[in-house]
Design a protein around this motif. Structure first.
Motif, PDB file in Angstrom:
ATOM      1  N   THR A 160       0.798  -1.227   0.000  1.00  3.68           N
ATOM      2  CA  THR A 160       0.000   0.000   0.000  1.00  3.68           C
ATOM      3  C   THR A 160       0.831   1.277   0.000  1.00  3.68           C
ATOM      4  N   LEU A 161       2.133   1.182   0.125  1.00  4.62           N
ATOM      5  CA  LEU A 161       2.950   2.396   0.178  1.00  4.62           C
ATOM      6  C   LEU A 161       2.896   3.132  -1.157  1.00  4.62           C
ATOM      7  N   GLU A 162       3.116   4.424  -1.108  1.00  2.00           N
ATOM      8  CA  GLU A 162       3.202   5.207  -2.341  1.00  2.00           C
ATOM      9  C   GLU A 162       4.482   4.801  -3.067  1.00  2.00           C
ATOM     10  N   ALA A 163       4.360   3.828  -3.951  1.00  2.00           N
ATOM     11  CA  ALA A 163       5.537   3.216  -4.552  1.00  2.00           C
ATOM     12  C   ALA A 163       6.326   4.197  -5.419  1.00  2.00           C
ATOM     13  N   GLN A 164       5.633   5.087  -6.094  1.00  2.00           N
ATOM     14  CA  GLN A 164       6.347   6.027  -6.963  1.00  2.00           C
ATOM     15  C   GLN A 164       7.241   6.939  -6.135  1.00  2.00           C
ATOM     16  N   ARG A 165       6.741   7.389  -4.984  1.00  2.00           N
ATOM     17  CA  ARG A 165       7.574   8.226  -4.114  1.00  2.00           C
ATOM     18  C   ARG A 165       8.817   7.461  -3.678  1.00  2.00           C
ATOM     19  N   LEU A 166       8.630   6.199  -3.312  1.00  2.00           N
ATOM     20  CA  LEU A 166       9.740   5.381  -2.869  1.00  2.00           C
ATOM     21  C   LEU A 166      10.737   5.149  -4.004  1.00  2.00           C
ATOM     22  N   GLY A 167      10.216   4.886  -5.208  1.00  2.00           N
ATOM     23  CA  GLY A 167      11.098   4.672  -6.347  1.00  2.00           C
ATOM     24  C   GLY A 167      11.913   5.903  -6.702  1.00  2.00           C
ATOM     25  N   GLN A 168      11.306   7.079  -6.620  1.00  2.00           N
ATOM     26  CA  GLN A 168      12.033   8.309  -6.912  1.00  2.00           C
ATOM     27  C   GLN A 168      13.082   8.602  -5.850  1.00  2.00           C
ATOM     28  N   TRP A 169      12.781   8.256  -4.611  1.00  2.00           N
ATOM     29  CA  TRP A 169      13.723   8.559  -3.532  1.00  2.00           C
ATOM     30  C   TRP A 169      14.936   7.641  -3.571  1.00  2.00           C
ATOM     31  N   LEU A 170      14.757   6.357  -3.925  1.00  2.00           N
ATOM     32  CA  LEU A 170      15.883   5.432  -3.817  1.00  2.00           C
ATOM     33  C   LEU A 170      17.104   5.816  -4.672  1.00  2.00           C
ATOM     34  N   PRO A 171      17.103   6.117  -5.912  1.00  2.00           N
ATOM     35  CA  PRO A 171      16.065   5.862  -6.918  1.00  2.00           C
ATOM     36  C   PRO A 171      16.116   4.406  -7.379  1.00  2.00           C
ATOM     37  N   ALA A 172      14.972   3.927  -7.896  1.00  2.00           N
ATOM     38  CA  ALA A 172      14.874   2.543  -8.333  1.00  2.00           C
ATOM     39  C   ALA A 172      13.658   2.388  -9.217  1.00  2.00           C
ATOM     40  N   PRO A 173      13.692   1.427 -10.148  1.00  2.00           N
ATOM     41  CA  PRO A 173      12.498   1.160 -10.955  1.00  2.00           C
ATOM     42  C   PRO A 173      11.392   0.567 -10.097  1.00  2.00           C
ATOM     43  N   VAL A 174      10.147   0.902 -10.446  1.00  2.00           N
ATOM     44  CA  VAL A 174       8.977   0.407  -9.727  1.00  2.00           C
ATOM     45  C   VAL A 174       8.263  -0.601 -10.622  1.00  2.00           C
ATOM     46  N   VAL A 175       8.093  -1.802 -10.101  1.00  2.00           N
ATOM     47  CA  VAL A 175       7.386  -2.860 -10.816  1.00  2.00           C
ATOM     48  C   VAL A 175       6.057  -3.087 -10.106  1.00  2.00           C
ATOM     49  N   SER A 176       4.979  -3.122 -10.868  1.00  2.00           N
ATOM     50  CA  SER A 176       3.649  -3.290 -10.283  1.00  2.00           C
ATOM     51  C   SER A 176       3.077  -4.649 -10.646  1.00  2.00           C
ATOM     52  N   SER A 177       2.374  -5.220  -9.680  1.00  2.00           N
ATOM     53  CA  SER A 177       1.728  -6.512  -9.883  1.00  2.00           C
ATOM     54  C   SER A 177       0.222  -6.339  -9.831  1.00  2.00           C
ATOM     55  N   ALA A 178      -0.507  -7.328 -10.340  1.00  2.00           N
ATOM     56  CA  ALA A 178      -1.968  -7.313 -10.291  1.00  2.00           C
ATOM     57  C   ALA A 178      -2.446  -7.478  -8.859  1.00  2.00           C
ATOM     58  N   GLY A 179      -3.750  -7.269  -8.661  1.00  2.00           N
ATOM     59  CA  GLY A 179      -4.315  -7.246  -7.322  1.00  2.00           C
ATOM     60  C   GLY A 179      -4.910  -8.562  -6.881  1.00  2.00           C
ATOM     61  N   PHE A 180      -6.045  -8.473  -6.208  1.00  2.00           N
ATOM     62  CA  PHE A 180      -6.656  -9.635  -5.594  1.00  2.00           C
ATOM     63  C   PHE A 180      -7.029 -10.682  -6.641  1.00  2.00           C
ATOM     64  N   LEU A 181      -6.946 -11.917  -6.203  1.00  2.00           N
ATOM     65  CA  LEU A 181      -7.404 -13.005  -7.056  1.00  2.00           C
ATOM     66  C   LEU A 181      -8.931 -13.058  -7.124  1.00  2.00           C
ATOM     67  N   HIS A 182      -9.582 -12.708  -6.048  1.00  2.00           N
ATOM     68  CA  HIS A 182     -11.011 -12.933  -5.949  1.00  2.00           C
ATOM     69  C   HIS A 182     -11.706 -11.670  -5.469  1.00  2.00           C
ATOM     70  N   PRO A 183     -12.957 -11.462  -5.919  1.00  2.00           N
ATOM     71  CA  PRO A 183     -13.688 -10.253  -5.486  1.00  2.00           C
ATOM     72  C   PRO A 183     -14.062 -10.326  -4.011  1.00  2.00           C
ATOM     73  N   ILE A 184     -14.150  -9.140  -3.407  1.00  2.00           N
ATOM     74  CA  ILE A 184     -14.508  -9.038  -1.994  1.00  2.00           C
ATOM     75  C   ILE A 184     -15.651  -8.042  -1.868  1.00  2.00           C
ATOM     76  N   GLU A 185     -16.729  -8.466  -1.264  1.00  2.00           N
ATOM     77  CA  GLU A 185     -17.862  -7.589  -1.020  1.00  2.00           C
ATOM     78  C   GLU A 185     -17.663  -6.900   0.327  1.00  2.00           C
ATOM     79  N   THR A 186     -17.797  -5.582   0.333  1.00  2.00           N
ATOM     80  CA  THR A 186     -17.508  -4.810   1.544  1.00  2.00           C
ATOM     81  C   THR A 186     -18.791  -4.192   2.083  1.00  2.00           C
ATOM     82  N   HIS A 187     -19.007  -4.337   3.384  1.00  2.00           N
ATOM     83  CA  HIS A 187     -20.182  -3.795   4.054  1.00  2.00           C
ATOM     84  C   HIS A 187     -19.740  -2.842   5.162  1.00  2.00           C
ATOM     85  N   TYR A 188     -20.476  -1.738   5.313  1.00  2.00           N
ATOM     86  CA  TYR A 188     -20.234  -0.765   6.386  1.00  2.00           C
ATOM     87  C   TYR A 188     -21.455  -0.737   7.312  1.00  2.00           C
ATOM     88  N   LEU A 189     -21.248  -0.200   8.494  1.00  2.00           N
ATOM     89  CA  LEU A 189     -22.380   0.053   9.373  1.00  2.00           C
ATOM     90  C   LEU A 189     -23.221   1.185   8.790  1.00  2.00           C
TER      91      LEU A 189
END
Length: 881
Positions: A160-189
């Motif tokens: 969840t970190l701001e990867a672009q900020r981290l990549g610029q600071w190091l500096p280093a290339p930022v590689v992104s991966s896909a997200g969740f395998l399965h959908p998640i239904e979210t409920h609030y009060l």
């Protein structure tokens, strides 16, 4: 390689690390980065066969679980190709090439071998958690990479970190991966549901979480993972849930449980059964708990907060950050579609902070300061930080290390002959102001190096090292273990609301005997075992043989040993329920729960609020022990104060240790300077109204203020009450030298002290009389006092008959300021107010005469006042004269 989303990102990631020494992998929860990436790095062409991959995890549970999963994928036992090392536990061998470690282990490895010669790559997993050790470990690793090992690879993995900020600071290339395998239904009060819940987090969760768990079990298949902030919350919800049904098992999951209990919570449920896991934030990251399809998120976390002003670290329950909430939500979709229940409203969710502040901004930095000194960083700025340590907190940490003898004082560096013995000091000098600029870190002492090797916070390391030197090594190791872990005592009745007894001796008795020390108390057996393991490890580090017998523990000077770790928390009893710390702060403590007769205490932990702190762990300390251990900090001073009850100055001679008073005697002849200071202190607090403001003194003050506003400049200082009060010592102090009581002060004529503030001597006093005369002779011959209360409009109050014949308004200020004339009737009451006397005679006088002539017929009321003889007499007396 398992079929997980991160696999698709591996070619780009491996290419980035082949081309350069640093990379950032951004992979949301469930992508598989912890499971897949280390195995892919193992086969990288740039890794020499003999070199390891280090994988850092923020928690021991996650480190063990990750190692187990990686080993399982290789079809090997843990300790072969994949192993782990955590505090007090390791499973590695000569064949180990992937070593999963906690973040503190990396720091020790770097300090022992800054080049990390046998390491090809360091993987910082879950870097978004921004623990203090992760930030420090990265700073040291970047320094090692820059200076010693340019080929060392560093990979930062985050959900969840701001990867672009981290990549610029190091500096280093930022590689992104896909997200969740399965959908998640979210409920609030709903807002209505939220409004019906208690406001206090513990009460809110105790009511809402059990109901939501029961609903989730009824509405959904699979296991339920519940996030709660602390162990006490887990226990409250566990009690309220009670029996969930014949096919549902209830587990608790937190870092203080035995390993076998933690593993039982992580294992899949038996066929035909379901699980409910009540967990702290330990389950947020790096863990896949098979079977979990529902997450119930309480929405709070327990976080440490260090308060530099007091030096105390407390745990606070705070709303979870959105990034952490996303991590928790992701637990529901690891293996199949899932559901997340959030026990807050959707509107409240948008108000949550995006991320938790990094621990480096809120933590006690004493361990970090010691590690920097051991690394040889003369300034914190010598290393690269994503967020630099706050200068004030770092300065305070360094000062503590100096007091503990772990660092040399900066001024001592010029003369090495002064360094001998600096590691043996357990004393605490009075607190010093914190610098505002980034502090320079001085050299570590041999004592400081020894503390770091113990693997404890500096305070507890100092306790162990110095306690051992004093011949109490077994007790020191046991006490340090007790203070490093959760309290091993609890009430036998879980619902008992009383705070636990604060006496540290009860804990040592329980550790020695394995039994509750008092009726009504019980033991956390898992914590008891962990404390014993830590104490055994520390005894081994000290070279102590044999077990710690009960006499070695219970007969040791526990208060003295506690004071070694917390010299800034020495305390003296002021009342049966109140202590005064050496720093001057007051804390509550029911001393009958510790030792009703003890005059002094060493306080280890505090709870409550900043305004009302409460000592939760303390030990009594004898006067002789205190005076011997802290002899070089005990000072004898004379204290003189004004007693409002008697109206006199009283003096006493004190032997003090900081704010603690060890002895006092009355002073019959205190130093005159101290007497003056006491009188001035009282007057500055009570105000100028306590002085002898005669009419003449008050008018003089007002005349001086009038000239200040008229002329200004350094020659004519201000004489308003604010200025006079602020500068009271300068102008009144010299006149109090022989006085001892308020009565004597109130007989003092203030005229000379006030005039003495003028820098120009006699000539300036004469100029004062010219610019602001005290009185003015009017045409009748009377000498009338002037009123300078309003410096902008001085007043002449005079009977109008005494101004007959005067056509121009009188002035002061060298002719620059016309007086405000209060023209009085013969009876002395105001008849007219004017600054234009001529106009009054021409117009206003006749109206006044018409009103007053009948009332005062014996006094002259001429038709031509500008031509009449001025007089204060009646017509008859005027004619006879």
């Amino acid at each position: 390689m398992p079929d997980l989303p991160v696999v698709a990102a591996l070619p780009e990631l491996l290419a980035a690390l082949a081309a350069g020494p640093r990379a950032v992998l951004e992979a949301p929860p469930g992508a598989g980065k912890t499971t897949v990436v280390p195995l892919a790095l193992l086969a990288a062409a740039w890794r020499p066969a003999a070199q390891k991959i280090l994988v850092l995890e923020p928690r021991q549970l996650a480190a063990r679980a990750a190692a187990a999963r990686l080993a399982e994928l290789l079809g090997e036992p843990v300790g072969a190709t994949v192993g782990y090392r955590v505090r007090l536990d390791s499973r590695v061998s000569a064949a180990t090439r992937i070593e999963v470690i906690t973040e503190g282990i990396l720091i020790r490895m770097l300090q022992d071998d800054p080049a990390l010669e046998d390491v090809a790559c360091v993987v910082f997993d879950e870097f978004h958690e921004r623990s203090l050790n992760a930030d420090l470990g990265l700073a040291l690793a970047l320094d090692a990479q820059a200076v010693l090992r340019p080929e060392l690879r560093l990979l930062l993995m985050s959900a969840t970190l701001e990867a672009q900020r981290l990549g610029q600071w190091l500096p280093a290339p930022v590689v992104s991966s896909a997200g969740f395998l399965h959908p998640i239904e979210t409920h609030y009060l709903s807002p209505r549901q939220a409004a019906g819940l208690p406001h206090k987090p513990s009460e809110r969760l105790a009511e809402a979480a059990p109901a939501q768990v029961r609903q989730a079990l009824a509405d959904h298949a699979g296991d339920v993972l519940v996030f709660l902030p602390g162990v006490a919350d887990l226990q409250r919800v566990e009690k309220k849930l009670g029996t969930l049904g014949p096919d549902v098992d209830l587990h608790l999951l937190h870092g203080e449980l035995p390993l076998e209990v933690q593993n039982a919570a992580l294992r899949p449920a038996s066929v035909g059964r379901r699980k409910v896991i009540l967990a702290t934030s330990i389950a947020e990251t790096s863990l896949t708990i098979e079977g979990v399809r529902v997450v119930v998120d309480g929405g709070f976390a327990r976080v440490p907060r260090f308060v530099p002003r007091t030096g105390f670290t407390t745990l606070e329950t705070v709303p979870v950050a959105r990034a952490a909430a996303d991590q928790r939500r992701g637990r529901a979709g690891r293996l199949a579609s899932g559901t997340c229940y959030r026990l807050w409203t959707e509107a409240e969710h948008h108000q949550l902070p995006a991320h938790r502040p990094p621990e480096i901004q809120t933590a006690d930095l004493s361990a970090l300061a010691l590690e920097l000194a051991l690394w040889g960083a003369q300034e914190a700025a010598a290393l690269r930080w994503l967020d630099a340590p706050p200068p004030a907190a770092l300065a305070q940490a360094r000062e503590l290390l100096v007091r503990l003898g772990a660092l040399e004082r900066q001024e001592e560096l010029a003369d090495s002959s002064e360094l001998a013995g600096s590691g043996a000091s357990a004393q605490l000098p009075p607190p010093t102001p914190l610098p505002s600029s980034p502090p320079t870190l001085s050299k570590p002492t041999p004592h400081g190096r020894a503390l770091a090797r113990l693997g404890l916070p500096p305070r507890l390391g100092h306790l162990v090292a110095r306690g051992h030197a004093l011949g109490h090594g077994h007790a020191a190791a046991a006490l340090a273990a007790l203070l490093a872990e959760r309290d091993l005592l609890r009430w036998a009745t879980p619902a008992d609301p009383r705070p636990l007894p604060p006496d540290l001796r009860l804990r040592l008795e329980a550790l020695a005997s394995g039994r509750p020390p008092l009726p009504g108390l019980a033991l956390h057996h898992a914590t008891l075992q962990r404390v014993r393991d830590v104490a055994r490890h520390l005894r081994g580090r000290l070279g102590l043989k044999g077990e710690a017998t009960a006499p070695l523990l219970t007969e040791a000077p526990l208060g003295l040993l506690t004071a070694l770790a917390y010299p800034d928390r020495l305390a003296q009893r002021e009342a049966p329920d109140r202590l005064r710390l050496v720093t001057g702060q007051r804390v509550s403590l029911r001393t009958e729960d510790v030792d009703a007769q003890a005059p002094f205490f060493a306080v280890a932990y505090l709870a409550g609020t900043a305004a009302a702190p409460r000592a939760t762990l303390a030990a009594p300390l004898g006067r002789a022990e205190l005076e011997e251990a802290f002899a070089d900090q005990i000072a004898t001073t004379d204290e003189v104060r004004f007693d409002p009850a008697t109206g006199r100055v009283a003096g006493r001679r004190l032997r003090r240790l900081g704010a603690l008073v060890l002895a006092e005697t009355n002073l019959t002849q205190p130093e005159p300077a101290l007497v003056v200071a006491a009188l001035l202190g009282y007057l500055q607090q009570a105000g100028l109204g306590k002085l002898n403001w005669t009419d003449g003194a008050r008018q003089l003050q007002q005349r001086l203020q009038f000239v200040h506003q008229l002329v200004g400049g350094e020659a004519w200082p201000a004489f308003d009450e604010t200025t006079l009060l602020a500068e009271l010592p300068a102008w009144l102090g010299p006149h109090l030298a022989s006085l001892r009581s308020l009565e004597q002060v109130q007989r003092l004529d203030l005229s000379e002290p006030l005039l003495a503030r003028l820098p120009g001597g006699w000539a300036q006093r004469q100029e004062l009389n010219r610019l602001a005369p005290a009185a003015l002779e009017v045409p009748s011959g009377s000498l009338i006092q002037l009123d300078y209360q309003d410096a902008a409009a001085p007043v002449l109050a005079v009977k109008l008959q005494e101004l007959f014949g005067l056509t121009e308004t009188p002035t002061v200020g060298g002719g620059r300021v016309p007086l405000l004339l209060h023209l009085l009737s013969p009876g002395g009451r105001p008849a007219q107010v004017t600054r234009d006397l001529r106009s009054f005679w021409e117009k206003g006088y006749f109206e006044v005469r018409k009103d007053l002539k009948g009332r005062y017929p014996k006094h002259p009321w001429p038709d031509k006042p500008m031509e009449h003889i001025p007089t204060k007499l009646t017509k008859k007396r005027l004619e006879s004269s």
